[in-house]
Write an enzyme that holds these catalytic residues in place. Structure first.
Site, PDB file in Angstrom:
ATOM      1  N   GLY A   4      20.086  10.409   3.622  1.00  0.00           N
ATOM      2  CA  GLY A   4      20.644  11.585   4.119  1.00  0.00           C
ATOM      3  C   GLY A   4      19.793  12.854   4.886  1.00  0.00           C
ATOM      4  O   GLY A   4      19.550  13.245   5.673  1.00  0.00           O
TER       5      GLY A   4
ATOM      6  N   GLU B   4      24.202  27.031   8.880  1.00  0.00           N
ATOM      7  CA  GLU B   4      24.628  26.343   7.894  1.00  0.00           C
ATOM      8  C   GLU B   4      24.738  26.784   6.106  1.00  0.00           C
ATOM      9  O   GLU B   4      25.186  27.345   5.265  1.00  0.00           O
ATOM     10  CB  GLU B   4      25.163  24.720   7.887  1.00  0.00           C
ATOM     11  CG  GLU B   4      25.466  24.668   9.120  1.00  0.00           C
ATOM     12  CD  GLU B   4      26.165  22.966   9.652  1.00  0.00           C
ATOM     13  OE1 GLU B   4      26.404  23.022  10.435  1.00  0.00           O
ATOM     14  OE2 GLU B   4      24.932  22.379   9.321  1.00  0.00           O
TER      15      GLU B   4
ATOM     16  N   ARG C 121      31.808  37.200 -28.826  1.00  0.00           N
ATOM     17  CA  ARG C 121      30.437  36.430 -29.317  1.00  0.00           C
ATOM     18  C   ARG C 121      30.010  37.339 -30.766  1.00  0.00           C
ATOM     19  O   ARG C 121      29.199  37.993 -30.607  1.00  0.00           O
ATOM     20  CB  ARG C 121      29.933  35.404 -29.106  1.00  0.00           C
ATOM     21  CG  ARG C 121      29.539  34.197 -30.081  1.00  0.00           C
ATOM     22  CD  ARG C 121      30.762  33.109 -31.150  1.00  0.00           C
ATOM     23  NE  ARG C 121      29.605  32.477 -31.374  1.00  0.00           N
ATOM     24  CZ  ARG C 121      31.006  32.149 -32.075  1.00  0.00           C
ATOM     25  NH1 ARG C 121      32.443  31.975 -32.214  1.00  0.00           N
ATOM     26  NH2 ARG C 121      30.671  31.417 -32.561  1.00  0.00           N
TER      27      ARG C 121
ATOM     28  N   GLN D 107      17.833  39.867 -27.852  1.00  0.00           N
ATOM     29  CA  GLN D 107      17.217  40.130 -26.648  1.00  0.00           C
ATOM     30  C   GLN D 107      17.222  38.839 -25.805  1.00  0.00           C
ATOM     31  O   GLN D 107      16.397  38.850 -24.364  1.00  0.00           O
ATOM     32  CB  GLN D 107      15.927  40.481 -27.060  1.00  0.00           C
ATOM     33  CG  GLN D 107      16.078  42.106 -27.606  1.00  0.00           C
ATOM     34  CD  GLN D 107      14.693  43.264 -27.091  1.00  0.00           C
ATOM     35  OE1 GLN D 107      13.851  42.113 -27.770  1.00  0.00           O
ATOM     36  NE2 GLN D 107      14.901  43.974 -27.347  1.00  0.00           N
TER      37      GLN D 107
ATOM     38  N   GLY E 286      26.849  28.504 -26.372  1.00  0.00           N
ATOM     39  CA  GLY E 286      26.706  27.848 -27.178  1.00  0.00           C
ATOM     40  C   GLY E 286      27.785  26.163 -27.059  1.00  0.00           C
ATOM     41  O   GLY E 286      27.834  25.807 -26.028  1.00  0.00           O
ATOM     42  N   GLY E 287      28.247  25.377 -28.320  1.00  0.00           N
ATOM     43  CA  GLY E 287      29.177  24.989 -28.220  1.00  0.00           C
ATOM     44  C   GLY E 287      30.737  24.529 -27.542  1.00  0.00           C
ATOM     45  O   GLY E 287      30.528  23.245 -26.957  1.00  0.00           O
TER      46      GLY E 287
ATOM     47  N   GLY F 224      20.995  19.138   2.516  1.00  0.00           N
ATOM     48  CA  GLY F 224      19.490  19.161   2.782  1.00  0.00           C
ATOM     49  C   GLY F 224      18.309  19.812   1.604  1.00  0.00           C
ATOM     50  O   GLY F 224      19.030  20.302   1.028  1.00  0.00           O
TER      51      GLY F 224
HETATM   52  C1  LIG Z   1      28.995  16.025  -2.724  1.00  0.00           C
HETATM   53  C2  LIG Z   1      27.691  15.653  -1.436  1.00  0.00           C
HETATM   54  C3  LIG Z   1      28.582  16.318  -0.769  1.00  0.00           C
HETATM   55  C4  LIG Z   1      28.158  15.866   1.234  1.00  0.00           C
HETATM   56  N1  LIG Z   1      28.705  16.260   2.341  1.00  0.00           N
HETATM   57  C5  LIG Z   1      28.307  15.597   2.950  1.00  0.00           C
HETATM   58  C6  LIG Z   1      29.035  15.440   3.923  1.00  0.00           C
HETATM   59  O1  LIG Z   1      30.324  16.539   4.249  1.00  0.00           O
HETATM   60  N2  LIG Z   1      28.640  15.537   5.656  1.00  0.00           N
HETATM   61  C7  LIG Z   1      27.296  14.823   5.751  1.00  0.00           C
HETATM   62  O2  LIG Z   1      27.024  14.181   6.854  1.00  0.00           O
HETATM   63  N3  LIG Z   1      26.419  14.797   4.268  1.00  0.00           N
HETATM   64  C8  LIG Z   1      27.350  14.938   3.664  1.00  0.00           C
HETATM   65  N4  LIG Z   1      26.312  15.349   2.056  1.00  0.00           N
HETATM   66  C9  LIG Z   1      25.408  14.421   2.085  1.00  0.00           C
HETATM   67  C10 LIG Z   1      23.685  14.409   2.157  1.00  0.00           C
HETATM   68  O3  LIG Z   1      23.271  16.069   3.131  1.00  0.00           O
HETATM   69  C11 LIG Z   1      23.014  14.595   1.662  1.00  0.00           C
HETATM   70  O4  LIG Z   1      22.959  14.232   0.152  1.00  0.00           O
HETATM   71  C12 LIG Z   1      21.757  14.925   1.697  1.00  0.00           C
HETATM   72  O5  LIG Z   1      20.787  15.410   3.022  1.00  0.00           O
HETATM   73  C13 LIG Z   1      20.453  13.785   0.847  1.00  0.00           C
HETATM   74  O6  LIG Z   1      20.847  12.697   1.328  1.00  0.00           O
HETATM   75  P1  LIG Z   1      20.670  11.438  -0.023  1.00  0.00           P
HETATM   76  O7  LIG Z   1      21.042  11.502  -0.871  1.00  0.00           O
HETATM   77  O8  LIG Z   1      20.928  10.030   1.428  1.00  0.00           O
HETATM   78  O9  LIG Z   1      19.578  11.362  -0.117  1.00  0.00           O
HETATM   79  P2  LIG Z   1      18.059  10.347   0.488  1.00  0.00           P
HETATM   80  O10 LIG Z   1      17.374  10.827   1.887  1.00  0.00           O
HETATM   81  O11 LIG Z   1      17.494   9.780   0.209  1.00  0.00           O
HETATM   82  O12 LIG Z   1      16.870  11.410  -0.856  1.00  0.00           O
HETATM   83  C14 LIG Z   1      16.329  10.665  -1.977  1.00  0.00           C
HETATM   84  C15 LIG Z   1      14.832  11.746  -2.586  1.00  0.00           C
HETATM   85  O13 LIG Z   1      13.866  11.595  -1.425  1.00  0.00           O
HETATM   86  C16 LIG Z   1      13.555  12.787  -1.508  1.00  0.00           C
HETATM   87  N5  LIG Z   1      12.948  13.461   0.226  1.00  0.00           N
HETATM   88  C17 LIG Z   1      13.144  12.220   1.628  1.00  0.00           C
HETATM   89  N6  LIG Z   1      12.609  12.844   2.103  1.00  0.00           N
HETATM   90  C18 LIG Z   1      11.643  13.544   1.863  1.00  0.00           C
HETATM   91  C19 LIG Z   1      10.581  14.310   2.499  1.00  0.00           C
HETATM   92  N7  LIG Z   1       9.968  13.693   3.915  1.00  0.00           N
HETATM   93  N8  LIG Z   1       9.969  14.894   1.626  1.00  0.00           N
HETATM   94  C20 LIG Z   1      10.460  14.812  -0.106  1.00  0.00           C
HETATM   95  N9  LIG Z   1      10.820  13.862  -0.259  1.00  0.00           N
HETATM   96  C21 LIG Z   1      11.973  13.696   0.419  1.00  0.00           C
HETATM   97  C22 LIG Z   1      15.043  13.875  -1.129  1.00  0.00           C
HETATM   98  O14 LIG Z   1      15.148  15.008  -1.295  1.00  0.00           O
HETATM   99  C23 LIG Z   1      15.740  12.986  -2.051  1.00  0.00           C
HETATM  100  O15 LIG Z   1      14.943  13.393  -3.800  1.00  0.00           O
HETATM  101  C24 LIG Z   1      27.560  15.181   1.039  1.00  0.00           C
HETATM  102  C25 LIG Z   1      26.334  14.709  -0.283  1.00  0.00           C
HETATM  103  C26 LIG Z   1      27.031  14.977  -2.003  1.00  0.00           C
HETATM  104  C27 LIG Z   1      25.882  14.826  -3.179  1.00  0.00           C
END
Ligand SMILES: Cc1cc2nc3c(=O)[nH]c(=O)nc-3n(C[C@H](O)[C@H](O)[C@H](O)COP(=O)(O)OP(=O)(O)OC[C@H]3O[C@@H](n4cnc5c(N)ncnc54)[C@H](O)[C@@H]3O)c2cc1C
Length: 386
Positions: free
Chosen positions: A131, A243, A269, A280, A340-341, A365
């Site tokens: 993604g 966004e 509590r 604190q 807590g629990g 992102g």
């Molecule tokens: C509940 C949920 C709802 C969502 N809804 C939508 C939606 O409506 N529409 C849509 O299009 N998408 C949606 N997404 C997708 C979301 O945008 C992606 O999950 C996200 O962009 C990350 O992509 P990925 O999961 O494929 O991770 P990856 O891209 O595979 O990344 C895996 C890991 O590698 C790291 N990484 C990747 N590239 C780099 C880099 N260049 N430098 C350093 N680290 C890097 C990432 O930060 C992450 O930690 C959704 C995701 C979730 C979990």
């Protein structure tokens, strides 16, 4: 201190808060179990004017500031983060794209019913291949006579299992820049070749259905193209800042929900003969949460006003998303610690808030990508260009 909102916006905030407590909170356990909100709830949001707050009256909205969307989102997320995510995909991702790029006929057919709560929208960018690299889709749309044939697969799409309309980005060509060759398409449920998978069984955001979208030679006509052919990646990049700022409203709302619960319990509590509010180490957690929320909320509304004035906020939007999502994860953990629990019991909403707290470090992102962006934009701003 409440100088971030106008009187009108404050009155909207009060109405949404009342609506969320009276009408929505009682539905949350069922939404979490069902994995989706009832359809009737979209209509209720629309009847109260909470779906289309920032859309023009001509498009079926109320003509308010962008801040009105943040207000609805904050108050929704404060009660149910999953529902807020559903509405984010419906109104901010799908609706706003239609508002920015739709023709009058497309707005009439797709945007109006969404803002009326009759239909549900989604936006599909992410693919199984990753993604984070959103500008390299494998999904293609090939020209075919006067239309296109769409082929590919999307995943992690919010609302995919329930959406009537899905906006899909696909490659339609190549170009000199990475920003060339992408096009948005509006796909309707029921079109031959369009199917969606089963909702994912996720850690959190369980009121929000997420799943795959399969596009198996879907035949589309010109009127299904949103915006200009080949300009889709540009319009995607242009929409990201707003966004991300609006994700800040979700994180602030969720963190406020955690603070609500933390303060309530700390004042109820008693341990070692003292209220835990007086220890604190408990006060430190409350202070950290309150500080993070105030800092994030101030930045959120400052950025929304800047966007309304037409200013570019790429660096600041990434800073807000990174900081506020990390702040939320910490706040949700601190809230459970204060309980807590009892914080781990499903009967208390603390368990749900804790699970939901993680999402915004990943969706829209990841925080790694936010840090890459912040560093890049900081170099630029300080005159070090490549
Ligand atoms: C509940 C949920 C709802 C969502 N809804 C939508 C939606 O409506 N529409 C849509 O299009 N998408 C949606 N997404 C997708 C979301 O945008 C992606 O999950 C996200 O962009 C990350 O992509 P990925 O999961 O494929 O991770 P990856 O891209 O595979 O990344 C895996 C890991 O590698 C790291 N990484 C990747 N590239 C780099 C880099 N260049 N430098 C350093 N680290 C890097 C990432 O930060 C992450 O930690 C959704 C995701 C979730 C979990």
């Amino acid at each position: 201190m409440n100088d971030l909102l106008t009187d009108e916006e404050r009155s909207l905030q009060d109405s949404v808060r009342r609506f969320m407590l009276q009408e929505v909170e009682p539905l949350v356990p069922k939404m979490e179990a069902d994995g989706e909100p009832p359809r009737s709830l979209f209509k209720r949001f629309a009847e109260f004017g909470f779906l289309g707050t920032f859309f023009s009256e001509e498009d079926g909205g109320s003509g308010g500031s962008l801040a009105t969307r943040a207000i609805v989102s904050e108050e929704t997320a404060r009660v149910c983060a999953g529902l807020d995510l559903v509405l984010f995909a419906d109104v901010v991702l799908f609706g706003r794209a239609l508002m920015r790029c739709g023709t009058p006929a497309q707005k009439e057919k797709y945007l109006r019913p969404v803002l009326a709560g009759e239909k549900i929208g989604a936006m599909a960018i992410t693919e199984p291949g990753g993604g984070s690299d959103a500008l390299s889709p494998s999904t293609t749309a090939k020209a075919d006579g006067s239309g296109f044939v769409l082929k590919g697969q999307k995943t992690w799409i919010t609302n995919a299992p329930i959406a009537d309309f899905v906006l899909v980005i696909a490659r339609t060509g190549e170009g000199r820049s990475r920003l060339d060759g992408g096009t948005w398409f509006i796909v309707e449920r029921g079109m031959p070749g369009f199917t969606t998978g089963k909702p994912f069984d996720k850690l959190g955001m369980r009121s929000s259905p997420t799943g795959e979208v399969f596009l198996d030679d879907v035949q589309l006509r010109k009127e299904h193209v949103l915006g200009e052919v080949g300009q889709g990646f540009r319009s995607l990049v242009d929409s990201l800042d707003t966004e991300r700022v609006l994700v800040g409203a979700s994180t602030v709302g969720q963190a406020q929900g955690c603070l609500d619960e933390a303060v309530r319990y700390a004042n109820e509590r008693e341990v070692f003969g003292e209220m835990i509010r007086d220890y604190q180490l408990i006060q430190e957690k409350i202070a950290n949460m309150a500080t993070g929320i105030e800092m994030s909320r101030s930045m959120l509304y400052r950025l929304l006003r800047a966007i309304d004035r037409g200013e570019r906020v790429t660096r600041e939007a990434a800073i807000l998303k990174f900081f506020s999502s990390q702040m939320l994860t910490q706040s949700s953990s601190d809230m459970v610690q204060i309980w807590g629990g009892a914080g781990q019991l499903e009967a208390n909403k603390t368990a749900r808030f804790y699970r939901d707290g993680k999402h915004h470090e990943i969706g829209a992102g990841t925080n790694e990508i936010m840090k890459v962006l912040i560093a890049r934009e900081t170099y630029k701003e300080m005159g070090y260009r490549r």
